[in-house]
Design a protein around this motif. Structure first.
Motif, short mmCIF file in Angstrom:
data_model
loop_
_atom_site.label_atom_id
_atom_site.label_comp_id
_atom_site.label_asym_id
_atom_site.label_seq_id
_atom_site.Cartn_x
_atom_site.Cartn_y
_atom_site.Cartn_z
N THR A 304 -4.79 6.79 3.76
CA THR A 304 -3.46 5.90 4.02
C THR A 304 -2.55 6.94 4.85
OG1 THR A 304 -3.75 4.27 2.42
CG2 THR A 304 -1.98 4.12 3.58
N ALA A 320 3.18 5.43 10.09
CA ALA A 320 3.70 6.64 10.29
C ALA A 320 4.09 7.02 11.73
CB ALA A 320 3.01 7.69 9.63
N THR A 323 7.98 7.52 12.22
CA THR A 323 8.69 8.89 12.43
C THR A 323 8.78 9.35 13.89
OG1 THR A 323 7.68 9.36 10.48
CG2 THR A 323 9.33 10.85 10.98
N THR A 326 10.86 7.38 16.09
CA THR A 326 12.36 7.66 15.83
C THR A 326 12.81 8.96 16.71
OG1 THR A 326 12.09 6.27 13.85
CG2 THR A 326 14.10 7.52 14.11
N HIS A 389 5.59 -9.94 5.75
CA HIS A 389 5.08 -10.26 4.53
C HIS A 389 4.28 -11.65 4.48
CE1 HIS A 389 8.00 -7.37 1.84
NE2 HIS A 389 7.91 -6.79 3.17
N PHE A 463 10.51 10.71 2.21
CA PHE A 463 9.83 12.04 3.09
C PHE A 463 10.31 11.84 4.48
CE2 PHE A 463 6.17 13.12 5.43
CZ PHE A 463 5.97 14.39 5.10
C1 HEM Z 1 11.12 6.59 10.31
C2 HEM Z 1 9.98 6.56 9.77
C3 HEM Z 1 9.46 5.30 9.00
C4 HEM Z 1 9.96 4.15 9.17
C5 HEM Z 1 11.05 3.47 9.86
C6 HEM Z 1 8.99 3.19 8.51
C7 HEM Z 1 9.21 1.97 7.96
C8 HEM Z 1 8.34 1.34 7.56
C9 HEM Z 1 8.53 -0.35 7.30
C10 HEM Z 1 9.19 -1.14 8.00
C11 HEM Z 1 7.39 -0.47 6.28
C12 HEM Z 1 7.00 -1.87 6.05
C13 HEM Z 1 7.73 -2.38 4.68
C14 HEM Z 1 7.62 -3.93 4.35
O1 HEM Z 1 6.33 -4.38 4.36
O2 HEM Z 1 8.60 -4.46 4.03
C15 HEM Z 1 6.49 0.51 5.98
C16 HEM Z 1 5.50 0.65 5.09
C17 HEM Z 1 4.84 1.75 4.72
N1 HEM Z 1 5.05 3.20 5.00
FE1 HEM Z 1 6.59 3.64 6.20
N2 HEM Z 1 8.11 4.15 7.72
C18 HEM Z 1 8.49 5.41 8.09
C19 HEM Z 1 7.61 6.50 7.86
C20 HEM Z 1 6.67 6.62 6.77
C21 HEM Z 1 5.79 7.82 6.43
C22 HEM Z 1 6.23 9.32 6.93
C23 HEM Z 1 4.94 7.25 5.58
C24 HEM Z 1 3.81 8.25 4.82
C25 HEM Z 1 3.83 9.52 4.66
C26 HEM Z 1 5.12 6.12 5.52
C27 HEM Z 1 4.04 5.19 4.60
C28 HEM Z 1 4.32 3.54 4.49
C29 HEM Z 1 3.35 3.07 3.55
C30 HEM Z 1 1.96 3.59 2.93
C31 HEM Z 1 3.56 1.78 3.97
C32 HEM Z 1 2.90 0.56 3.50
C33 HEM Z 1 3.37 0.06 1.99
C34 HEM Z 1 2.86 -1.18 1.38
O3 HEM Z 1 2.35 -1.82 2.22
O4 HEM Z 1 3.12 -1.19 0.23
N3 HEM Z 1 6.12 5.39 6.32
N4 HEM Z 1 7.24 1.67 6.57
#
Ligand code: HEM
Length: 529
Positions: A304, A320, A323, A326, A389, A463
């Protein structure tokens, strides 16, 4: 003769019509019982069969949905090809449904394509339940706030590599951004260094990346007719089965070989990687750390993170990419709003001085740079609707009936562009977060919306936030960012616009990046990353 047949025809017609009427009446009664007589939320009337598909395919659809909410209220009901969809248009309803009632609203829509093309291990796409929970818990152990300190040195190293790349060739800004984030995540997850060119992992990444075409709407009938998955590969016209098999094999190869690197290489970086640590740790409540279940979770968690990282090598739909997008918006903002850039640089000059580069430990003493990070997350939201969701049960909200398996789409963009919370929301104004030289806690924090909600909230948020801060602080300390120039040396004015997609990127983020001084250049070259 005609007169003799008439009663027969009438009876046959009746025989056809009556079962329909009975079936219709029964289904109405079942619906009435299920919904306890509550109405569905209001919304525009859709067309037969396709429903409101047109409302979901508009340019800058987040703006169109804000209009719908202005007309119908904060909870708007739509359908698309039979799928019920509810738009959530204000912070109040988003938090009430996705946070307070998250046990009912944390599922994800399930595409039959996901396991077929080897993406079944990506837990951001998994249905809500125990299997997803085990993955999330394992991932979170390595990305919670207390663990961020461990990743800071890698983040700094790749921020320095990024600055060197900008010095060498500032015209390839977007490529450098993608490389630096992909390399940071692969290093942290597997302890593997990704070379800038000709890396064998880049080739593996390319192989896995090609799966994105599988998700192009309309490319495979399986999306609409899942039964087709059972057609054997040798049947004429079933060539898609071969493509699926190759994607599954590529995903397996990537997961397995990076897993081996992390767990068998034995050097310090590999041993301390997220995957190697997880592989050593017994699962909570289980003694057998090498049970197949545990191993699958470890490999999937790595996959993942890897998927997220590798997607950054080429922008497509992935968690990801956020990032990358952004940071691209940040560069654009700096070229368009020189005043904000000057203020951040003045703060860096005063606090850090000319003899060193800033790092994560300086965060508390750089409030204005923190305000720039917040504004970068707010200004051009990457996931305007978060990741939608899905409801796991029928539910009632505010006098309305929301059926099981309804897609919930929070309009995060509308919350981040609410003119009451953020006056002149289209402008990049970090000062909106400042009061008396400090961050103003009374201003709505964009991270409450940019990273999603409830039990699915982004587990990589701390992170990501730390990576953004480190990169933004170092870049602003060492470089000036100005508009791009045309062939006559005249500044090109770029209109900030995002791509129309679920995961948005700036359409154009060209800018001119030059070292602020010869001293800044020396600083960039002084340390060997
Ligand atoms: C500016 C950077 C980032 C933004 C704006 C962002 C935003 C989001 C958003 C809006 C979601 C969906 C949340 C939801 O379902 O309500 C999400 C899910 C997720 N993000 Fe990020 N993310 C960022 C960076 C990252 C990074 C760097 C990683 C990993 C190292 C990451 C890993 C994940 C994972 C694994 C999910 C799925 C969570 C799940 O379904 O349980 N994200 N992210």
């Amino acid at each position: 003769m005609k007169a003799q047949l008439e009663p027969f025809f009438s009876l046959s017609v009746l025989g056809l019509i009556v079962p329909f009427i009975v079936a219709y009446a029964l289904s109405r009664e079942r619906w009435r019982k299920r919904s306890r007589g509550l109405p569905l939320p209001p919304g525009p009337k859709g067309l037969p069969f396709i429903g409101n598909v047109a409302d979901l395919h508009k340019p800058e659809v987040w703006k169109a949905h804000r209009e719908l909410c202005n007309t119908y209220g904060d909870v708007v009901y739509l359908t698309a090809l039979g799928l019920p969809i509810v738009i959530l248009g204000s912070p109040r309803v988003i938090f009430e449904l996705l946070e307070k009632r998250s046990s009912l609203t944390s599922d994800r829509i399930q595409s039959p394509m996901v396991p077929l093309v080897g993406q079944g291990g990506n837990f951001s796409l998994m249905p809500y339940g125990n299997w997803w929970r085990q993955h999330r818990r394992a991932f979170w152990q390595h990305f919670l706030p207390a663990s961020i300190e461990r990743h800071v040195s890698v983040q700094r190293k790749y921020a320095q590599v990024f600055m060197r790349m900008l010095l060498e060739d500032p015209t390839r800004l977007c490529d450098h951004i993608r490389y630096t984030f992909a390399a940071t995540v692969v290093k942290i997850t597997y302890g593997v260094d990704v070379a800038r060119t000709n890396d064998r992992y880049i080739q593996l990444i390319e192989k896995v990346l090609s799966v994105v075409v599988a998700f192009t709407p309309g490319r495979y009938f399986i999306e609409a007719f899942p039964i087709l998955r059972y057609v054997p590969e040798w049947v004429p016209g079933a060539g898609f089965q071969r493509e699926f098999r190759e994607w599954r094999a590529a995903a397996e190869e990537v997961t397995a070989s990076l897993y081996r690197e992390a767990t068998e290489r034995g050097d310090e970086d590999a041993v301390n990687s997220v995957v190697a640590e997880l592989a050593r740790r017994p699962e909570q409540g289980r003694d057998d750390a090498t049970s197949p279940l545990n191993l699958d979770v470890v490999r999937n968690v790595g996959f993942t993170a890897f998927e997220g990282a590798s997607r950054q090598a080429r922008p497509r739909l992935s968690i990801a990419d956020t990032t990358v997008s952004t940071l691209q918006s940040f560069f654009l903002a700096m070229s368009l709003y020189p005043e904000a850039q000057r203020k951040a640089q003045a703060e860096l000059d005063a606090v850090i001085g000319p003899d060193r580069l800033p790092d994560y430990n300086d965060r508390a003493s750089l409030p204005y740079v923190n305000a720039v990070v917040k504004e970068a997350l707010r200004w051009q939201p990457v996931l305007a609707f978060s990741l939608p969701h899905m409801t796991v049960e029928d539910m009632e909200y505010s006098g309305y009936f929301i059926p099981k398996d309804t897609l919930l789409m929070p309009n995060s963009w509308a919350c981040l562009h609410d003119p009451e919370a953020y006056p002149e929301p289209e402008r990049f104004i970090p000062d909106r977060f400042m009061r008396d030289g400090k961050l103003d806690p009374s201003v709505r924090d964009p991270t409450r919306f940019a990273f999603g909600y409830g039990r699915r909230i982004c587990p990589g948020r701390h992170f990501a936030d730390a990576t953004l801060f480190t990169n933004i602080a170092m870049i602003l300390h060492a470089f000036d960012i100005t508009p791009p120039l045309d062939e006559n040396g005249k500044a090109i004015v770029i209109e900030p616009r995002m791509t129309d997609a679920m995961l948005c990127f700036p359409l154009d983020c060209r800018c001119t990046v030059t070292p602020r001084s010869s001293k800044a250049r020396e600083l960039i070259l002084a340390e060997d990353p």
